[in-house]
Scaffold this motif. Structure first.
Motif, PDB file in Angstrom:
ATOM      1  N   UNK A  57     -22.685 -12.405 -42.351  1.00 44.85           N
ATOM      2  CA  UNK A  57     -23.337 -13.677 -42.691  1.00 44.85           C
ATOM      3  C   UNK A  57     -24.825 -13.526 -42.993  1.00 44.85           C
ATOM      4  N   UNK A  58     -25.531 -12.693 -42.227  1.00 46.80           N
ATOM      5  CA  UNK A  58     -26.971 -12.534 -42.455  1.00 46.80           C
ATOM      6  C   UNK A  58     -27.242 -11.844 -43.782  1.00 46.80           C
ATOM      7  N   UNK A  59     -26.371 -10.933 -44.198  1.00 51.50           N
ATOM      8  CA  UNK A  59     -26.556 -10.259 -45.478  1.00 51.50           C
ATOM      9  C   UNK A  59     -26.418 -11.246 -46.641  1.00 51.50           C
ATOM     10  N   UNK A  60     -25.391 -12.083 -46.589  1.00 52.24           N
ATOM     11  CA  UNK A  60     -25.217 -13.100 -47.616  1.00 52.24           C
ATOM     12  C   UNK A  60     -26.389 -14.075 -47.613  1.00 52.24           C
ATOM     13  N   UNK A  61     -26.809 -14.488 -46.412  1.00 48.83           N
ATOM     14  CA  UNK A  61     -27.902 -15.442 -46.293  1.00 48.83           C
ATOM     15  C   UNK A  61     -29.197 -14.876 -46.861  1.00 48.83           C
ATOM     16  N   UNK A  62     -29.514 -13.644 -46.504  1.00 45.72           N
ATOM     17  CA  UNK A  62     -30.789 -13.053 -46.895  1.00 45.72           C
ATOM     18  C   UNK A  62     -30.888 -12.869 -48.411  1.00 45.72           C
ATOM     19  N   UNK A  63     -29.824 -12.385 -49.038  1.00 49.54           N
ATOM     20  CA  UNK A  63     -29.854 -12.155 -50.482  1.00 49.54           C
ATOM     21  C   UNK A  63     -29.890 -13.477 -51.244  1.00 49.54           C
ATOM     22  N   UNK A  64     -29.090 -14.449 -50.833  1.00 46.89           N
ATOM     23  CA  UNK A  64     -29.081 -15.733 -51.539  1.00 46.89           C
ATOM     24  C   UNK A  64     -30.420 -16.458 -51.396  1.00 46.89           C
ATOM     25  N   UNK A  65     -31.024 -16.378 -50.209  1.00 42.83           N
ATOM     26  CA  UNK A  65     -32.346 -16.982 -50.033  1.00 42.83           C
ATOM     27  C   UNK A  65     -33.380 -16.266 -50.887  1.00 42.83           C
ATOM     28  N   UNK A  66     -33.260 -14.932 -50.986  1.00 42.13           N
ATOM     29  CA  UNK A  66     -34.188 -14.165 -51.803  1.00 42.13           C
ATOM     30  C   UNK A  66     -34.108 -14.548 -53.269  1.00 42.13           C
ATOM     31  N   UNK A  67     -32.893 -14.739 -53.775  1.00 41.27           N
ATOM     32  CA  UNK A  67     -32.712 -15.155 -55.166  1.00 41.27           C
ATOM     33  C   UNK A  67     -33.327 -16.534 -55.385  1.00 41.27           C
ATOM     34  N   UNK A  68     -33.079 -17.457 -54.450  1.00 37.52           N
ATOM     35  CA  UNK A  68     -33.670 -18.795 -54.554  1.00 37.52           C
ATOM     36  C   UNK A  68     -35.184 -18.748 -54.522  1.00 37.52           C
ATOM     37  N   UNK A  69     -35.733 -17.934 -53.621  1.00 36.63           N
ATOM     38  CA  UNK A  69     -37.192 -17.780 -53.515  1.00 36.63           C
ATOM     39  C   UNK A  69     -37.789 -17.285 -54.834  1.00 36.63           C
ATOM     40  N   UNK A  70     -37.202 -16.270 -55.427  1.00 38.91           N
ATOM     41  CA  UNK A  70     -37.740 -15.689 -56.660  1.00 38.91           C
ATOM     42  C   UNK A  70     -37.636 -16.674 -57.829  1.00 38.91           C
ATOM     43  N   UNK A  71     -36.442 -17.227 -58.055  1.00 34.51           N
ATOM     44  CA  UNK A  71     -36.229 -18.074 -59.220  1.00 34.51           C
ATOM     45  C   UNK A  71     -37.009 -19.379 -59.144  1.00 34.51           C
ATOM     46  N   UNK A  72     -36.987 -20.040 -57.987  1.00 31.83           N
ATOM     47  CA  UNK A  72     -37.674 -21.325 -57.879  1.00 31.83           C
ATOM     48  C   UNK A  72     -39.189 -21.176 -57.987  1.00 31.83           C
ATOM     49  N   UNK A  73     -39.736 -20.099 -57.436  1.00 33.70           N
ATOM     50  CA  UNK A  73     -41.182 -19.903 -57.530  1.00 33.70           C
ATOM     51  C   UNK A  73     -41.595 -19.518 -58.948  1.00 33.70           C
ATOM     52  N   UNK A  74     -40.772 -18.739 -59.640  1.00 34.16           N
ATOM     53  CA  UNK A  74     -41.073 -18.423 -61.037  1.00 34.16           C
ATOM     54  C   UNK A  74     -41.079 -19.692 -61.883  1.00 34.16           C
TER      55      UNK A  74
END
Length: 325
Positions: free
Chosen positions: A184-201
């Protein structure tokens, strides 16, 4: 062995998920009144990704993802958080939180249809009826309050919220098989990372084009905005992603999704406690329908479906996990 008792932690995770989501619409409305939706999403996921990075960096929750495993998780993250939260934030600009609540009730229906087709999840006739009873409970409450989705002049907002619900249903179905391979933490961390990158861009790019980069940071000086952001970033983003990933690793996607209707009950309780809204008879009737529907969907399965689910669990456990040596 009692399968219901074995899945107790998963049901608890799904219930906690529903409670947190129940308050989230209120906080989303608070934030988008102070900042552009893209700025809210950028701030929200920057905070959630930072919070998730702390236990990862300290080694408390190690994340071991190989490059070849990234694409399935990135594809998952495009549904949620990217599309789910984007449609929700922009939809709430032109729709009320109560309208968002009733549209959210369509998630279990979408999930049941998608899970039946793509995951071959089986459900009994009683489970299907129970799911419809739960959805009907939400619709009943909204209708008795005098709500009208298509007659309120906010078709665009309602359409975006409907796409948000469909995106989350797709996420639930797509995440189910991935939870057998990744933690669960692996899925959470990667999906949050993608959201962080795309939304901030997207947010910074918009301000760069408009030459208004100072407006990106301006809401962070508002203490009320910060408070709402903490709830959305930590509880309603990072924690709920962890809870849903864990629950989906133990129970079917259709069973998990119906718990989202508990969010309606939480929203009503929040309105009564914090906004002095009155609870009327139709709230009680609708609440009972929701509760009975959730219980029926999860505990009225036929024996054949239970046997099939156990066989799938045994087959999944027999496959070596990615992190096993």
């Amino acid at each position: 062995m009692n399968t219901t008792r074995e899945n107790g932690p998963a049901y608890l995770a799904a219930f906690l998920y529903a409670i947190i989501i129940g308050f989230s619409f209120l906080f989303v409305k608070m934030t988008i009144s102070a900042a552009h939706p893209l700025d809210v999403l950028a701030h929200r996921f920057a905070l959630s990704f930072l919070a998730a990075s702390i236990p990862v960096i300290l080694g408390w929750m190690p994340v071991r993802i190989e490059q070849k495993d990234l694409w399935p998780i990135i594809r998952l993250s495009l549904l949620s958080p990217v599309l789910f939260f984007s449609f929700q934030a922009f939809g709430l600009m032109n729709a009320s939180s109560s309208e968002a609540g009733i549209i959210q009730a369509s998630v279990p229906v979408f999930t049941l249809l998608l899970a039946s087709y793509f995951l071959k999840e089986r459900s009994s006739r009683l489970q299907k009826v129970s799911l419809l009873v739960s959805v009907a409970g939400v619709i009943f409450i909204f209708t008795m309050k005098g709500g009208s989705l298509l007659g309120s002049g906010n078709f665009q907002g309602v359409s975006l919220l409907l796409l948000s619900a469909l995106s989350f249903a797709g996420y639930s179905v797509l995440a189910r098989p991935l939870t057998r391979t990744f933690k669960p933490m692996e899925l959470t961390y990667i999906t949050l990372g993608v959201g962080f990158i795309l939304f901030n861009i997207m947010a910074v790019g918009r301000h760069t084009v408009d030459r208004s980069l100072n407006e990106f940071f301006q809401p962070l000086t508002d203490i009320r905005y910060i408070g709402a952001l903490l709830y959305l970033g930590i509880l309603s983003t990072m924690i709920t992603t962890l809870l849903s990933s864990f629950a989906l690793s133990r129970i079917e996607a259709s069973k998990m999704s119906v718990f989202s209707n508990f969010s309606t009950l939480v929203s009503m309780a929040a309105g009564a406690l914090f906004l002095n809204e009155q609870l009327r008879y139709y709230h009680i009737i609708g609440s009972l329908m929701i509760i009975l529907g959730v219980l029926g969907t999860n505990f009225l399965g036929n024996k054949r479906g239970t046997i099939d689910t156990r066989k799938q669990m045994v087959r999944a456990e027999s496959v070596p996990q990615k992190n096993e040596v």
